[in-house]
Enzyme design. Structure first.
Site, mmCIF file in Angstrom:
data_model
loop_
_atom_site.group_PDB
_atom_site.id
_atom_site.type_symbol
_atom_site.label_atom_id
_atom_site.label_comp_id
_atom_site.label_asym_id
_atom_site.label_seq_id
_atom_site.Cartn_x
_atom_site.Cartn_y
_atom_site.Cartn_z
ATOM 1 N N GLU A 244 -46.202 32.879 -8.459
ATOM 2 C CA GLU A 244 -45.607 33.494 -7.294
ATOM 3 C C GLU A 244 -44.357 33.040 -6.980
ATOM 4 O OE1 GLU A 244 -48.054 33.635 -4.043
ATOM 5 O OE2 GLU A 244 -46.622 35.098 -2.687
ATOM 6 N N GLU A 424 -56.744 32.769 -3.420
ATOM 7 C CA GLU A 424 -55.633 31.977 -3.018
ATOM 8 C C GLU A 424 -56.135 30.681 -2.027
ATOM 9 O OE1 GLU A 424 -51.775 34.035 -2.072
ATOM 10 O OE2 GLU A 424 -53.045 34.829 -0.754
HETATM 11 P P1 C2E Z 1 -48.197 34.073 1.073
HETATM 12 O O1 C2E Z 1 -47.532 35.176 0.381
HETATM 13 O O2 C2E Z 1 -49.510 34.158 1.318
HETATM 14 O O3 C2E Z 1 -47.930 32.911 0.032
HETATM 15 C C1 C2E Z 1 -48.821 31.894 -0.135
HETATM 16 C C2 C2E Z 1 -48.529 30.603 0.761
HETATM 17 O O4 C2E Z 1 -49.686 30.006 0.747
HETATM 18 C C3 C2E Z 1 -47.349 29.804 0.496
HETATM 19 O O5 C2E Z 1 -46.759 29.298 1.647
HETATM 20 C C4 C2E Z 1 -48.322 28.604 0.021
HETATM 21 O O6 C2E Z 1 -47.516 27.543 -0.093
HETATM 22 C C5 C2E Z 1 -49.430 28.430 0.388
HETATM 23 N N1 C2E Z 1 -50.556 27.943 -0.230
HETATM 24 C C6 C2E Z 1 -50.810 28.089 -1.718
HETATM 25 N N2 C2E Z 1 -51.733 27.318 -1.916
HETATM 26 C C7 C2E Z 1 -52.315 26.632 -0.878
HETATM 27 C C8 C2E Z 1 -53.257 25.858 -0.777
HETATM 28 O O7 C2E Z 1 -54.242 25.435 -1.383
HETATM 29 N N3 C2E Z 1 -53.491 25.471 0.706
HETATM 30 C C9 C2E Z 1 -52.756 25.736 1.559
HETATM 31 N N4 C2E Z 1 -52.787 25.183 2.744
HETATM 32 N N5 C2E Z 1 -51.383 26.766 1.410
HETATM 33 C C10 C2E Z 1 -51.289 27.233 0.111
HETATM 34 P P2 C2E Z 1 -45.345 29.618 1.664
HETATM 35 O O8 C2E Z 1 -44.485 29.196 0.431
HETATM 36 O O9 C2E Z 1 -44.762 28.565 3.091
HETATM 37 O O10 C2E Z 1 -45.099 30.984 2.084
HETATM 38 C C11 C2E Z 1 -45.676 31.527 3.491
HETATM 39 C C12 C2E Z 1 -45.605 32.969 3.534
HETATM 40 O O11 C2E Z 1 -44.153 33.367 3.560
HETATM 41 C C13 C2E Z 1 -46.060 33.767 2.308
HETATM 42 O O12 C2E Z 1 -47.341 33.654 2.485
HETATM 43 C C14 C2E Z 1 -45.279 35.076 2.431
HETATM 44 O O13 C2E Z 1 -46.040 35.755 3.243
HETATM 45 C C15 C2E Z 1 -44.029 34.732 3.115
HETATM 46 N N6 C2E Z 1 -42.916 34.512 1.964
HETATM 47 C C16 C2E Z 1 -42.629 33.589 1.093
HETATM 48 N N7 C2E Z 1 -41.598 34.057 0.291
HETATM 49 C C17 C2E Z 1 -41.227 35.309 0.733
HETATM 50 C C18 C2E Z 1 -40.504 36.489 0.156
HETATM 51 O O14 C2E Z 1 -39.831 36.281 -0.403
HETATM 52 N N8 C2E Z 1 -40.551 37.818 0.641
HETATM 53 C C19 C2E Z 1 -41.193 37.885 1.539
HETATM 54 N N9 C2E Z 1 -41.252 38.988 2.452
HETATM 55 N N10 C2E Z 1 -42.094 37.038 2.303
HETATM 56 C C20 C2E Z 1 -42.080 35.797 1.805
HETATM 57 CA CA CA Z 2 -47.709 36.391 -1.311
HETATM 58 CA CA CA Z 3 -51.264 35.397 0.248
#
Ligand code: C2E
Ligand code: CA
Ligand code: CA
Length: 479
Positions: A244, A424
């Site tokens: 991802e 996830e």
């Molecule tokens: P998401 O799409 O649900 O991405 C997964 C998020 O959960 C990621 O946070 C990841 O670091 C976190 N995560 C994965 N595995 C674990 C785990 O085992 N434990 C915990 N506590 N967290 C975990 P991140 O990278 O901070 O991203 C947060 C959200 O930001 C994403 O949730 C997504 O909704 C948004 N996002 C990130 N990149 C993009 C993008 O390019 N475009 C858009 N529209 N939204 C984005």
């Molecule tokens: Ca996602």
């Molecule tokens: Ca997600």
């Protein structure tokens, strides 16, 4: 001039003086005309306008002693509905009638004023929420009733914002206006019908939004968008099903910034689209990178998040196809992740968009399933390849038996519907074990890896052993 009812009238005073040879004034004649209608009233509704409101606010603030004061603003969000398919005069007449009815629900001395963008305002000599409720509830009740126009009923949606003047603070009219504007802006971000009061936390929210927007614009100008990758592991085969692409911003002052601090603002301002295009410029080359191919093979996917707004953009697909062509990668190695809320706002249009993407070979995943408004109906009706089950369903699942039932049922449902399942947010081995028992193959979570830059992924990330092999070695150990 103020009339007997205490309302201000704007007067235009003009005079002509007749003088003798020496220039002494002999006679004067002139007119005093009431220009309130032109200068202080809103032509559409006939109500006093913003200039009138400014006068009124200043006068109330200058009052000695100053009375308790609140500025209430409400905005009608969908007035265009009134004008839809009816003669303009009829729509205007219906709007005026509604406005008159609103006035009648207000205390006689309260002036209802009309501002641009179908916003109305009034100054109330009250500062207790309970008293404000008493005045505003009848108004809100009326606003919730439909307007009848040419035999058709139209429901108008509204939100409102209230700024109460703090009796103990010097307050300028500008500051008061700002507070009411902020309260209204905050109400607009919530559900229709919301009434929002100004508070210090709103001010902080505004500052945060302002800062986030500056960070985003800075990152766009300085190519400060970074692509982090988090593996989606196939635990049976011991391979990476995909990665991802998660966005980070590089800020000269703050360093690396996580999406939690900017995605919401990026989506609201529409800046998510240019950010995402920059992300794609880094995410697509990952598919062809020699180091990635050597370590993870030729078939892994790159999975990118789409914001609700992007999903509704008819040019999105062309943009993605053009980007794939430019980087020489097959679109079948691209997966998009969309959330339920993105789909909910316009399910028919969203479905059509997803259908077109799938027809072009792009895979579609439902993201964050089980958080927010989970609609089981969507699982059957949407064109999906994969469902990503949200972290909130997984959290503490190894210690809470009741949560296990829910997660197991959701997993089984997705499997029955023949969707791919990715779970996830998996952080521990106990959860992996449970998921394995339920036949889940694909897991994304900190247990395997945090999101990281590509170079680090190539260097450090270790895939788990395939389950068959792991099973064999366990047997060997047992033997
Ligand atoms: P998401 O799409 O649900 O991405 C997964 C998020 O959960 C990621 O946070 C990841 O670091 C976190 N995560 C994965 N595995 C674990 C785990 O085992 N434990 C915990 N506590 N967290 C975990 P991140 O990278 O901070 O991203 C947060 C959200 O930001 C994403 O949730 C997504 O909704 C948004 N996002 C990130 N990149 C993009 C993008 O390019 N475009 C858009 N529209 N939204 C984005
Ligand atoms: Ca996602
Ligand atoms: Ca997600």
């Amino acid at each position: 001039m103020r009339n007997a009812r205490g309302a201000w009238r704007m007067m235009l005073c003009r005079g002509l003086c007749q003088r003798d040879e020496q220039g002494r004034a002999l006679r004067m004649a002139g007119t005093l005309s009431d220009t309130t209608e032109q200068r202080l009233s809103d032509p559409l509704t006939g109500l006093p306008n913003g200039a009138y409101l400014d006068l009124l606010m200043q006068e109330k603030l200058d009052g000695l002693p100053r009375p308790p004061l609140s500025l209430v603003k409400f905005q009608l969000l969908n007035v265009a509905q009134l004008f839809d398919g009816v003669a303009v005069e009829h729509a205007i007449a219906a709007l005026r009638k509604r406005v008159q009815a609103l006035r009648q629900r207000l205390p006689a001395r309260v002036a209802l004023t009309a501002l641009p963008e179908h916003t109305f305002a009034m100054v109330l000599e009250l500062d207790a929420v309970a008293e404000l409720d008493r005045v505003l509830e009848p108004v809100e009740a009326l606003l919730a009733e439909p307007v009848e126009i040419e035999g058709r009923l139209v429901w108008l949606s509204h939100v409102s914002g209230v700024a109460i003047v703090n009796l103990h603070e010097a307050n300028s009219a500008d500051e008061w206006r700002r507070q009411a504007r902020l309260a209204l802006a905050s109400a607009r971000q919530s559900d229709v019908g919301t009434r929002c009061y100004y508070s210090e936390s709103l001010r902080q929210w505004e500052r945060y939004q302002g800062r986030a927007e500056q960070m985003i614009r800075g990152a766009l100008a300085n190519r400060g968008v970074c692509c982090y990758l988090q593996p989606i592991v196939d635990i049976v085969a011991g391979t990476a099903r995909g990665f991802e692409a998660l966005m980070r911003l590089e800020d000269p002052a703050e360093g690396l910034i996580n999406p939690g601090a900017f995605v919401e603002v990026a989506e609201r301002t529409g800046l998510i689209a240019p950010l995402w295009e920059m992300l794609m410029e880094q995410a697509l080359p990952v598919l062809k990178d020699p180091g990635m191919r050597e370590r993870f093979g030729e078939t892994f996917l790159i999975s990118v998040n789409l914001s609700p707004r992007q999903l509704m953009d008819s040019r999105l697909l062309e943009l993605m196809l053009a980007a794939c062509a430019r980087h020489g990668v097959a679109q079948s190695r691209l997966q998009v992740e969309v959330t339920e809320s993105a789909v909910l706002s316009d399910p028919v249009r969203a479905s059509r968009m997803l259908e077109r993407m799938r027809a072009a070979g792009i895979q579609v995943a439902m993201d964050d399933f089980g958080s927010g408004y989970s609609s089981l109906a969507q699982l059957t009706s949407l064109p999906l390849d994969t469902v990503k089950i949200d972290r909130s369903l997984v959290l503490d699942v190894s210690t809470l038996p009741r949560k296990q039932h829910v997660l197991a049922a959701v997993v089984a449902l997705c499997q029955r519907l023949e969707h791919g399942v990715v779970v996830e947010g998996v952080e521990d081995w106990e959860t992996v074990t449970l998921l394995r028992e339920w036949g889940v193959r694909e897991i994304q979570g900190f247990f395997y890896a945090q999101p990281m830059p590509m170079a680090q992924l190539i260097k450090q990330f270790e895939l788990p052993l395939p389950l068959a092999a792991a099973g064999a070695s366990a047997n060997d150990a047992a033997g």
